[in-house]
Design a protein around this motif. Structure first.
Motif, PDB file in Angstrom:
ATOM      1  N   ALA A 268       0.829  -1.202   0.000  1.00 23.00           N
ATOM      2  CA  ALA A 268       0.000   0.000   0.000  1.00 23.00           C
ATOM      3  C   ALA A 268       0.864   1.254   0.000  1.00 23.00           C
ATOM      4  O   ALA A 268       0.596   2.212  -0.737  1.00 23.00           O
ATOM      5  CB  ALA A 268      -0.929  -0.011   1.209  1.00 23.00           C
ATOM      6  N   VAL A 269       1.919   1.253   0.820  1.00 23.79           N
ATOM      7  CA  VAL A 269       2.816   2.413   0.881  1.00 23.79           C
ATOM      8  C   VAL A 269       3.529   2.599  -0.455  1.00 23.79           C
ATOM      9  O   VAL A 269       3.669   3.724  -0.957  1.00 23.79           O
ATOM     10  CB  VAL A 269       3.841   2.239   2.024  1.00 23.79           C
ATOM     11  CG1 VAL A 269       4.829   3.401   2.038  1.00 23.79           C
ATOM     12  CG2 VAL A 269       3.122   2.145   3.361  1.00 23.79           C
ATOM     13  N   HIS A 270       3.958   1.491  -1.049  1.00 24.54           N
ATOM     14  CA  HIS A 270       4.657   1.554  -2.339  1.00 24.54           C
ATOM     15  C   HIS A 270       3.727   2.094  -3.425  1.00 24.54           C
ATOM     16  O   HIS A 270       4.123   2.967  -4.223  1.00 24.54           O
ATOM     17  CB  HIS A 270       5.144   0.158  -2.720  1.00 24.54           C
ATOM     18  CG  HIS A 270       5.776   0.101  -4.084  1.00 24.54           C
ATOM     19  ND1 HIS A 270       7.018   0.637  -4.355  1.00 24.54           N
ATOM     20  CD2 HIS A 270       5.316  -0.422  -5.256  1.00 24.54           C
ATOM     21  CE1 HIS A 270       7.302   0.448  -5.636  1.00 24.54           C
ATOM     22  NE2 HIS A 270       6.285  -0.184  -6.201  1.00 24.54           N
ATOM     23  N   LEU A 271       2.477   1.595  -3.457  1.00 21.68           N
ATOM     24  CA  LEU A 271       1.537   2.052  -4.468  1.00 21.68           C
ATOM     25  C   LEU A 271       1.190   3.523  -4.264  1.00 21.68           C
ATOM     26  O   LEU A 271       1.092   4.281  -5.235  1.00 21.68           O
ATOM     27  CB  LEU A 271       0.259   1.199  -4.423  1.00 21.68           C
ATOM     28  CG  LEU A 271      -0.829   1.538  -5.447  1.00 21.68           C
ATOM     29  CD1 LEU A 271      -0.285   1.430  -6.869  1.00 21.68           C
ATOM     30  CD2 LEU A 271      -2.039   0.629  -5.272  1.00 21.68           C
ATOM     31  N   MET A 272       1.048   3.931  -3.019  1.00 17.78           N
ATOM     32  CA  MET A 272       0.735   5.328  -2.737  1.00 17.78           C
ATOM     33  C   MET A 272       1.869   6.240  -3.200  1.00 17.78           C
ATOM     34  O   MET A 272       1.637   7.301  -3.794  1.00 17.78           O
ATOM     35  CB  MET A 272       0.467   5.518  -1.246  1.00 17.78           C
ATOM     36  CG  MET A 272      -0.040   6.893  -0.887  1.00 17.78           C
ATOM     37  SD  MET A 272      -0.929   6.942   0.687  1.00 17.78           S
ATOM     38  CE  MET A 272       0.325   6.351   1.799  1.00 17.78           C
ATOM     39  N   SER A 273       3.101   5.823  -2.956  1.00 14.07           N
ATOM     40  CA  SER A 273       4.249   6.609  -3.400  1.00 14.07           C
ATOM     41  C   SER A 273       4.275   6.716  -4.929  1.00 14.07           C
ATOM     42  O   SER A 273       4.532   7.784  -5.487  1.00 14.07           O
ATOM     43  CB  SER A 273       5.541   5.963  -2.893  1.00 14.07           C
ATOM     44  OG  SER A 273       6.658   6.703  -3.327  1.00 14.07           O
ATOM     45  N   LYS A 274       3.975   5.609  -5.570  1.00 14.96           N
ATOM     46  CA  LYS A 274       3.955   5.583  -7.043  1.00 14.96           C
ATOM     47  C   LYS A 274       2.881   6.529  -7.582  1.00 14.96           C
ATOM     48  O   LYS A 274       3.104   7.271  -8.552  1.00 14.96           O
ATOM     49  CB  LYS A 274       3.696   4.149  -7.513  1.00 14.96           C
ATOM     50  CG  LYS A 274       3.617   3.981  -9.015  1.00 14.96           C
ATOM     51  CD  LYS A 274       3.346   2.519  -9.363  1.00 14.96           C
ATOM     52  CE  LYS A 274       3.160   2.331 -10.865  1.00 14.96           C
ATOM     53  NZ  LYS A 274       2.835   0.911 -11.185  1.00 14.96           N
ATOM     54  N   MET A 275       1.696   6.519  -6.955  1.00 16.45           N
ATOM     55  CA  MET A 275       0.608   7.377  -7.418  1.00 16.45           C
ATOM     56  C   MET A 275       0.875   8.846  -7.118  1.00 16.45           C
ATOM     57  O   MET A 275       0.414   9.732  -7.831  1.00 16.45           O
ATOM     58  CB  MET A 275      -0.708   6.942  -6.772  1.00 16.45           C
ATOM     59  CG  MET A 275      -1.214   5.582  -7.228  1.00 16.45           C
ATOM     60  SD  MET A 275      -1.446   5.469  -9.038  1.00 16.45           S
ATOM     61  CE  MET A 275      -0.018   4.460  -9.505  1.00 16.45           C
ATOM     62  N   MET A 276       1.630   9.108  -6.056  1.00 19.19           N
ATOM     63  CA  MET A 276       2.012  10.494  -5.770  1.00 19.19           C
ATOM     64  C   MET A 276       2.917  11.033  -6.872  1.00 19.19           C
ATOM     65  O   MET A 276       2.825  12.204  -7.257  1.00 19.19           O
ATOM     66  CB  MET A 276       2.697  10.579  -4.410  1.00 19.19           C
ATOM     67  CG  MET A 276       1.740  10.438  -3.236  1.00 19.19           C
ATOM     68  SD  MET A 276       2.599  10.356  -1.654  1.00 19.19           S
ATOM     69  CE  MET A 276       3.314  11.995  -1.583  1.00 19.19           C
ATOM     70  N   ASP A 277       3.796  10.202  -7.365  1.00 19.16           N
ATOM     71  CA  ASP A 277       4.623  10.602  -8.504  1.00 19.16           C
ATOM     72  C   ASP A 277       3.753  10.933  -9.708  1.00 19.16           C
ATOM     73  O   ASP A 277       3.960  11.940 -10.392  1.00 19.16           O
ATOM     74  CB  ASP A 277       5.593   9.475  -8.877  1.00 19.16           C
ATOM     75  CG  ASP A 277       6.769   9.389  -7.923  1.00 19.16           C
ATOM     76  OD1 ASP A 277       7.009  10.363  -7.178  1.00 19.16           O
ATOM     77  OD2 ASP A 277       7.449   8.348  -7.918  1.00 19.16           O
TER      78      ASP A 277
END
Length: 589
Positions: A497-506
């Protein structure tokens, strides 16, 4: 001050700005003619470039416009004094880009305050076409301009020094400058939209706003961002346009805008209810109803069982169902003539849920309803067995049968059935179906109960390239995990979840499009010079350090707060949605 040549003018003006920010309701300085003084200073800066570049005079237009905006923020009588002192023409010069984007930021803020009062609106409306066109241009170009002229200039020595000084107040290096520049670019966009709201809410310039080529489509993508949590951005203006027939007509003609409204309606965005409002308004208008029915019905049918959306809306599902079933028999006939079986099926489903089944179940005894719930749970067990042995299609059919059997009042049980069927749809590759069932599960659930469905839907949005919707679901999912951990004393935030959130923030970064455009431009240029490999490596190295996500969900995100220390600067959602007429205004977006 306008008549005195002194290098201390900047220091004096900076102190006046501090006073205005801390005591915007104090009548002392307005009574002494501060508005006329600030207007004269701005005009002097625009008319005399040599004076502007002398000493530290470059800071003066920014501070002067900011002082005007601060004193006109709360009190309509101060706004009237400002207008009488002739502040509008010099503010318009700044809004038109006579100096730079930094001055545009404070000019559009001040004009937004003046336009929000009934007493001073007409004074701004004298320049209506110019103001509206400049605000539209600024809303569309703010991110590109700030990136090109500031953030994208990686060599700090090449950035305008006074921009750096204003952004950071001399504290922090390039990283702080870039964070503040992102924050300010978002404010420029949001204040531009606020200024447009002031006109649109009075049914002014509707045709001008809607007729600009591509503006509505770009508007539907302006979302304020996580940092701009108090601004409804594009959806706020779209909703105001939907209040009027001319606006609804133009919006209904754009499939891209309707899709954007559908996406926000099925999301965890704070402004979800505004997307639903827009679609309901379009469905209630007979001239736009059939243009948007297919896309709107496929989205809204998943929301007919929503009860409340936070503190903003109650009985949402009833409102949605009423709009979908308006003139149901006529609608049925029209859709049959068009041969649109999907819409027919969805409307029939809504009719069954909100009318047919409800009527039937009202006549059943409590014992009979309990029996049907038990039967539904038995069918659910059969579905699970099918799923375990890999017979996924049979499992989906059984979950559907269980949903038909389970009485409507047992929301938690039906939530679990929808969630389980969404999992089946994932396995067979039906992403749209998984998103639909996950949305229905979320509609029936509390935040904690629907956490798994939020994660399923977030992954679905990722697969469909819907970065904003995916990010919002990820944030809600992580928030649910944190609450669960605090309540139960167990559990951790999943790394995925943290990884996906970081990716979507980019992907949703305010400057993402501008950066991509610049990268493409550099690639083409250097490819022509035979230096493609070098520029690719340089862009890759620059990209690595742009955005990161620490353990804290909110850490690393810029805020929308301006420099003032008070906590009164956030705009409430309802206040920003429709401009005020004489009430207190907030300090910043």
């Amino acid at each position: 001050m306008p008549s005195i040549e002194s290098h201390e003018n900047v220091l004096i003006l900076s102190e006046l700005w501090t006073i205005a920010m801390h005591h915007p309701d104090d009548p002392q300085l307005p009574s002494l003619g501060i508005f006329a003084s600030m207007a004269a200073l701005i005009q002097k800066a625009i008319k005399s470039p040599s004076w502007l570049l002398h000493d530290q005079n470059i800071y003066i237009p920014y501070y002067a416009a900011h002082v005007i905006g601060s004193y006109t923020m709360n009190k309509p009588e101060f706004a009237e004094q400002a207008v009488e002192s002739g502040v509008i023409p010099p503010l318009l010069d700044l809004l038109g880009g006579k100096i730079s984007w930094v001055e545009q930021r404070v000019a559009v803020r001040a004009l937004g305050h003046l336009a929000s009062y009934q007493a001073t609106f007409e004074a701004v409306a004298v320049y209506e076409r110019e103001v509206v066109e400049l605000a539209m241009e600024l809303a569309c170009s703010a991110a590109d301009v700030v990136y090109k002229e500031f953030v994208g200039v990686k060599d700090g020595a090449l950035r305008l020094k006074y921009h750096c000084d204003l952004l950071t107040r001399g504290v922090g290096g390039s990283e702080m400058e870039e964070r503040k520049a992102e924050e300010w670019a978002g404010q420029v966009q949001c204040w531009s939209l606020y200024l447009l709201n002031c006109f649109a809410s009075k049914e002014r310039s509707i045709t001008l706003i809607c007729s600009r080529v591509g503006f509505l489509e770009r508007l539907s993508k302006m979302w304020g961002g996580v940092a701009n949590h108090s601004s409804p951005a594009g959806i706020g203006l779209i909703r105001i346009l939907c209040y009027y027939k001319a606006g609804r007509k133009k919006i209904a003609e754009s499939e891209q805008v309707i899709r954007s409204l559908c996406n926000i309606s099925r999301s965890s965005d704070d402004w979800q209810y505004m997307g639903i409002d827009c679609l309901v308004l379009l469905l209630r208008d007979r001239e736009t109803r059939y243009r948007v029915m297919e896309l709107a019905s496929l989205c809204l049918v998943d929301l007919v069982e929503v009860k409340n959306l936070g503190h903003y809306r109650s009985n949402v599902g009833e409102t949605v169902a009423e709009a979908l079933l308006l003139d149901y028999k006529l609608q049925w006939k029209v859709q049959q003539l068009k041969g649109n079986e999907r819409v027919e099926k969805r409307l029939e489903e809504v009719w069954s849920l909100k009318v047919g089944r409800r009527k039937k179940e009202r006549t059943m005894s409590k014992e009979r309803l309990e029996e049907r719930k038990v039967l539904a749970m038995l069918i659910k067990q059969q579905a699970k067995r099918f799923f375990v042995v890999g017979e996924v299609e049979e499992a989906m059919a059984k979950y559907g049968e269980a949903l038909e059997t389970c009485p409507l009042r047992f929301r938690k049980e039906r939530m679990c059935l929808y969630g389980d069927r969404a999992e089946c749809r994932w396995v067979v590759g039906d992403v749209d179906g998984a998103i639909s069932d996950s949305t229905r599960a979320i509609s029936l659930s509390s935040t904690a109960d629907g956490n798994r469905s939020l994660w399923r839907r977030a992954k679905g949005y990722e697969m469909k390239g819907m970065a904003k919707e995916c990010l919002m679901d990820c944030i809600m999912y992580v928030s649910g995990c944190v609450k669960m951990e605090r309540r139960r004393g167990v559990g951790v935030i999943p790394y995925d979840a943290v990884h996906l959130m970081s990716k979507m923030m980019d992907a949703t970064w305010l400057f993402a499009a501008a950066k991509s455009a610049k990268a493409d431009e550099l690639l083409v240029k250097d490819d022509e010079n035979g230096e493609l490999e070098e520029i690719v490596m340089r862009m890759v190295m620059e990209t690595k350090g742009d955005i990161s996500l620490s353990g804290d969900v909110g850490e690393g995100l810029s805020t929308i707060v301006e420099e003032e220390p008070s906590g009164k600067e956030y705009l409430s959602r309802r206040k920003l949605a429709r401009p005020r007429t004489g009430k207190k205004k907030p300090q910043s977006l």
